[in-house]
Write a protein that holds these residues in place. Structure first.
Motif, PDB file in Angstrom:
ATOM      1  N   LEU A  82       0.900  -0.711   0.025  1.00 40.37           N
ATOM      2  CA  LEU A  82       0.532   0.149  -0.386  1.00 40.37           C
ATOM      3  C   LEU A  82       0.732   1.502  -0.120  1.00 40.37           C
ATOM      4  CD1 LEU A  82      -2.993  -0.523   2.562  1.00 40.37           C
ATOM      5  CD2 LEU A  82      -2.050  -1.806  -0.112  1.00 40.37           C
ATOM      6  N   CYS A 110      -2.129   0.707  -5.052  1.00 42.96           N
ATOM      7  CA  CYS A 110      -2.216  -0.187  -4.031  1.00 42.96           C
ATOM      8  C   CYS A 110      -2.402  -1.600  -4.961  1.00 42.96           C
ATOM      9  CB  CYS A 110      -3.293   0.511  -2.393  1.00 42.96           C
ATOM     10  SG  CYS A 110      -2.933   1.338  -1.521  1.00 42.96           S
ATOM     11  N   TYR A 139      -9.998  -0.601   2.779  1.00 44.05           N
ATOM     12  CA  TYR A 139      -8.988  -1.666   2.149  1.00 44.05           C
ATOM     13  C   TYR A 139     -10.211  -2.951   2.304  1.00 44.05           C
ATOM     14  CZ  TYR A 139      -5.837  -4.839   3.641  1.00 44.05           C
ATOM     15  OH  TYR A 139      -4.428  -6.054   4.091  1.00 44.05           O
TER      16      TYR A 139
END
Length: 261
Positions: A82, A110, A139
């Protein structure tokens, strides 16, 4: 918990009702871009499957040409990489990629590996705007998407009428239909062929041959695919002279065997 938007995308993917999965995933994730690449061949080359927008494809090509970046690192480590703000990355981490990404207009990346344990089947790449970190919700959604894609690929899902799981599946895994079908014409096929030719020309391993191809692509500031095409067309031949790594006949095709092969 995944967002309503990602839940809907996953539902449509399972039904095979997403015409442009990359665009749909980018919208649900709030990402600047999304790309999915599968790992194919003996060298586990990242073959782009779908992407949105074109900038995502160009960044994937850049990583492939240089052999470095968050995508290769994610595949190597098996963990997400990330870096939503590439300006904060140490220059020595990806010395070739960082300035090239900046020139390309990529601000943050990412990458999420697709796989279980030591098994790697692909990588999901998100482009970020570089002005904010990846949120917890983003995420969570990206991890859910990665898990769904991984499960479908490992179950061999191809919607081939074999009970919903395809070869090697049990019929209980996610069914993503043609969303995970490898392209009929692999864009990296010429690179595989050129790598084999360079390996034979230099009498080196496939891995070293690919490194030599990448070094020449980087030095000449050209995509690896173009260099590979020149090798296959015999316009470019590598030799084992340390000071002169290649012969390049720009006037036309160069056939080292006199045109007999």
């Amino acid at each position: 918990m995944i967002s309503d938007g990602m839940a809907e995308v996953l539902r449509l993917l399972r039904l095979g009702e997403v015409g442009d999965p990359a665009r749909a995933c980018a919208r649900a994730l709030g990402a600047e871009g999304v790309a999915l690449s599968l790992l194919l061949g003996a060298e586990r080359t990242a073959e782009p499957l779908w992407y949105h927008p074109d900038l995502s494809a160009r960044f994937e090509e850049l990583q492939f040409t240089l052999g470095e970046g968050p995508g290769p690192d994610a595949v190597s480590t098996g963990s997400p990489v990330l870096e939503p703000d590439l300006e904060r990355v140490r220059p020595e981490r990806w010395p070739a990629l960082l300035p090239a990404a900046r020139d390309l207009g990529v601000h943050g990346v990412c990458c999420f590996p697709l796989g279980v344990g030591a098994i790697r089947v692909g990588v999901l790449t998100l482009l970020c705007d570089g002005e904010r970190r990846l949120s917890r919700q983003q995420y969570t959604d990206a991890a859910a998407l990665t898990a769904t894609l991984t499960g479908a690929l490992l179950n061999g899902d191809r919607r081939d009428g074999g009970g919903g799981g395809g070869e090697g599946g049990d019929g209980n895994g996610p069914e993503l239909g043609t969303a995970l079908e490898p392209p009929s014409a692999l864009s990296r096929a010429v690179v595989h062929q050129a790598t084999g030719m360079v390996s034979a020309q230099l009498d080196v391993s496939i891995q070293e041959a690919l490194l030599r191809l990448r070094a020449h692509a980087y030095g000449s500031e050209r995509p690896l695919g173009e260099i590979a095409a020149d090798v296959v067309a015999r316009r470019l031949r590598f030799n084992d002279d340390f000071d002169d790594d290649f012969d390049d006949d720009v006037s036309g095709p160069y056939s080292p065997d006199g045109g007999k092969g």
